[in-house]
Design an enzyme around this catalytic site. Structure first.
Site, PDB file in Angstrom:
ATOM      1  N   LYS A  38       0.950  -1.144  -0.125  1.00 60.38           N
ATOM      2  CA  LYS A  38       0.237   0.149   0.002  1.00 60.38           C
ATOM      3  C   LYS A  38       0.791   1.255   0.143  1.00 60.38           C
ATOM      4  O   LYS A  38       2.207   1.271   0.384  1.00 60.38           O
ATOM      5  CB  LYS A  38      -0.930   0.095   1.291  1.00 60.38           C
ATOM      6  N   ARG A 140     -10.158   0.278  15.499  1.00 57.09           N
ATOM      7  CA  ARG A 140      -9.951   1.065  14.026  1.00 57.09           C
ATOM      8  C   ARG A 140     -10.932   0.219  13.389  1.00 57.09           C
ATOM      9  O   ARG A 140     -12.080   0.201  13.496  1.00 57.09           O
ATOM     10  CB  ARG A 140      -8.535   0.883  13.557  1.00 57.09           C
ATOM     11  N   HIS A 172      -6.021  -7.139  13.385  1.00 58.47           N
ATOM     12  CA  HIS A 172      -4.864  -6.255  13.291  1.00 58.47           C
ATOM     13  C   HIS A 172      -4.452  -5.958  14.544  1.00 58.47           C
ATOM     14  O   HIS A 172      -5.269  -5.654  15.443  1.00 58.47           O
ATOM     15  CB  HIS A 172      -4.947  -5.155  12.369  1.00 58.47           C
ATOM     16  N   ARG A 228       0.994 -10.510   7.323  1.00 55.61           N
ATOM     17  CA  ARG A 228       1.160  -9.383   6.538  1.00 55.61           C
ATOM     18  C   ARG A 228       2.107  -8.483   6.732  1.00 55.61           C
ATOM     19  O   ARG A 228       1.756  -7.180   7.156  1.00 55.61           O
ATOM     20  CB  ARG A 228      -0.245  -8.877   6.852  1.00 55.61           C
ATOM     21  N   TYR A 271      15.195  30.683   5.593  1.00 51.08           N
ATOM     22  CA  TYR A 271      14.129  31.515   6.116  1.00 51.08           C
ATOM     23  C   TYR A 271      14.202  31.702   7.806  1.00 51.08           C
ATOM     24  O   TYR A 271      14.462  30.541   8.320  1.00 51.08           O
ATOM     25  CB  TYR A 271      12.716  30.938   5.692  1.00 51.08           C
ATOM     26  N   CYS A 318      13.236  24.303   3.124  1.00 54.41           N
ATOM     27  CA  CYS A 318      12.347  24.936   2.068  1.00 54.41           C
ATOM     28  C   CYS A 318      11.641  23.915   1.307  1.00 54.41           C
ATOM     29  O   CYS A 318      11.829  22.946   1.541  1.00 54.41           O
ATOM     30  CB  CYS A 318      13.165  26.161   1.215  1.00 54.41           C
ATOM     31  N   ASP A 320      11.836  23.378  -1.743  1.00 52.12           N
ATOM     32  CA  ASP A 320      12.386  22.671  -2.725  1.00 52.12           C
ATOM     33  C   ASP A 320      13.896  22.348  -2.405  1.00 52.12           C
ATOM     34  O   ASP A 320      14.461  21.945  -3.270  1.00 52.12           O
ATOM     35  CB  ASP A 320      12.513  23.395  -4.029  1.00 52.12           C
TER      36      ASP A 320
HETATM   37  C1  PLP Z   1      -0.193  -1.727   6.993  1.00 49.21           C
HETATM   38  C2  PLP Z   1      -0.668  -3.112   7.422  1.00 49.21           C
HETATM   39  C3  PLP Z   1       0.024  -4.008   7.595  1.00 49.21           C
HETATM   40  C4  PLP Z   1       1.545  -3.999   7.791  1.00 49.21           C
HETATM   41  O1  PLP Z   1       2.110  -3.487   8.805  1.00 49.21           O
HETATM   42  P1  PLP Z   1       3.538  -3.308   9.109  1.00 49.21           P
HETATM   43  O2  PLP Z   1       3.564  -2.546  10.403  1.00 49.21           O
HETATM   44  O3  PLP Z   1       4.157  -2.054   8.133  1.00 49.21           O
HETATM   45  O4  PLP Z   1       4.159  -4.381   9.029  1.00 49.21           O
HETATM   46  C5  PLP Z   1      -0.648  -5.211   7.901  1.00 49.21           C
HETATM   47  N1  PLP Z   1      -2.127  -5.432   7.885  1.00 49.21           N
HETATM   48  C6  PLP Z   1      -2.765  -4.303   7.601  1.00 49.21           C
HETATM   49  C7  PLP Z   1      -4.204  -4.349   7.503  1.00 49.21           C
HETATM   50  C8  PLP Z   1      -2.192  -3.032   7.337  1.00 49.21           C
HETATM   51  O5  PLP Z   1      -2.980  -2.015   7.216  1.00 49.21           O
END
Ligand code: PLP
Length: 405
Positions: A38, A140, A172, A228, A271, A318, A320
């Protein structure tokens, strides 16, 4: 020093990504690996990162948004045989029919989403593959224990109509990066209970999955059928105080010095004049700024590797560009300055930048903007990681800016 042609570029070592996935696969001990790609592969480039992860042994790809999954499909990756792609985050009104036709797996944590996906499947005539998402304590996404039975029932009803199949059950972790945190055990048992409820109700999942990078590396009992990992795929540690786990950072951010100049003692730089030269000195302009994803909070804080040693950003970052103070050292225009990388040459790592700014390495690499070209290098089996050597920062006198870092 190497002379480079673009103002700044992110070099991505695809071999490192492949090697990191191979390492994670090893640690997953039999569970399959879904490489999370992602957010443009955490800033490394969605499609190249996905390809490298598959080369390293990932059999699943994970994205947050439907558009990301469709992009993988267009690149020929999502539908490749033996590869599954999961879209983790659903919102109302998305073109789920396209996702279903592209063969994407879709996560659903609420009955309305199950119904929306089922309707899309009815319209397209292709049954959807969904993963039911449980909120086991992160608060979440996903259904809480209380809402879980209704979610399972909605999915079973759509399954009975032949509109979809529940192929996964997922959740998660909130605190997997804090070994010993009491929520870890609680989430694990909540997940087991919710899986048990779903299976008793008649769900037959192909995969149950709960582990992010930290859990993949540290919580063996949470691996189930599939893990994951995200950040670890890119070689950054999910648990900094546990070390690097042998992972190799894939991204090196470099810029070519754009201008060198001698200024006298007492010169205010950038700046707000938050940096004032302590003596006559050589300044170099680095052509990367917050418009490229260099954190402005890094003004007078972050270090880079230039002309063989560490230099702190002098004055404000800045949009850029930013300045560094070389003292009596010199550079030629076009000479390479390493902002962060593996640490092997003495440059800071993304982790070091994150530590200096009170954030996480995820944010450092993911925020590098689209204006910075990604340049891909490397192949599987490039050398082993080496530890970072601390460099020598040489700050000038600093006005109101902090030099802690
Ligand atoms: C981003 C994400 C992960 C990976 O998390 P890391 O901490 O980068 O390993 C796993 N599962 C879900 C649902 C996520 O959104």
């Amino acid at each position: 020093m190497v002379t480079m042609s673009s103002p700044a570029e992110a070099r991505v070592d695809l071999g490192a990504i492949g090697d990191n996935v191979a390492l994670l696969r090893d640690r997953a001990a039999g569970a399959e690996v879904m490489a999370m790609v992602k957010a443009e592969g955490y800033g490394h480039g969605l499609v190249p990162a996905a390809r490298a992860a598959l080369a390293g042994g990932a059999t699943w790809l994970g994205v947050a948004k439907l558009a990301e999954g469709l992009e993988l499909h267009e690149a020929g990756l999502a539908g490749r045989s033996g590869v599954r792609t999961l879209v983790c985050l659903g919102v109302p009104g998305e073109p789920y029919g396209k996702g279903v036709q592209a063969g994407l797996d879709l996560a659903a944590g609420a009955p309305w989403l199950v119904k929306e996906i089922a309707e899309a499947a009815r319209r397209t005539g292709v049954p959807a593959r969904i993963h039911l998402k449980a909120d086991t304590g992160m608060s979440r996404g996903g259904a809480t224990g209380e809402d879980w039975p209704a979610l399972v029932d909605a999915a079973l009803a759509a399954e009975a109509e032949g509109l979809l199949r529940v192929v996964g059950l997922m959740s998660h972790f909130a605190c997997a990066d804090e070994p010993g945190h009491p929520s870890i055990g609680r989430q694990l048992s909540a997940f087991q209970e919710m899986v048990e409820h779903a299976e008793k109700a008649g769900i037959r999942p192909e995969v149950r999955h709960l582990s992010n990078s930290a859990a993949t590396l540290m919580i063996p009992e949470a691996r189930f059928d599939l893990v994951r990992p995200g950040i670890a795929v890119y070689g950054l540690t999910p648990v900094p105080r546990e070390g690097t786990f042998g992972l190799r950072p894939a991204m090196t951010l470099v810029a070519g010095a754009a201008l060198l100049k001698r200024v006298p003692e007492g010169s205010g730089v950038s700046y707000g004049h938050t940096y004032v030269t302590g003596r006559g000195t050589n300044l170099a302009l680095v052509p990367a700024g917050y418009g490229d994803g260099i954190p402005r909070h890094g003004s007078n804080v972050l270090e880079v590797l230039a002309a063989g040693r560490r230099r702190r950003i002098a004055g404000r970052v800045c949009m850029d560009q930013f300045m560094i103070d070389l003292g009596d050292d010199t550079l030629a225009a076009g000479d390479e300055i390493v902002l962060f990388g593996t640490g092997e040459r003495g440059e800071p790592t993304a982790q070091e930048w994150a530590d200096a700014l009170g954030t996480i390495s995820y944010e450092i690499v993911t925020r590098i903007g689209s204006r910075v070209p990604r340049v891909y290098t490397g192949g599987p089996g490039a050398g082993p990681p080496r530890s970072a050597k601390p460099g020598n920062a040489e700050p000038g006198s600093v006005g109101t800016g902090s030099v802690d870092g």
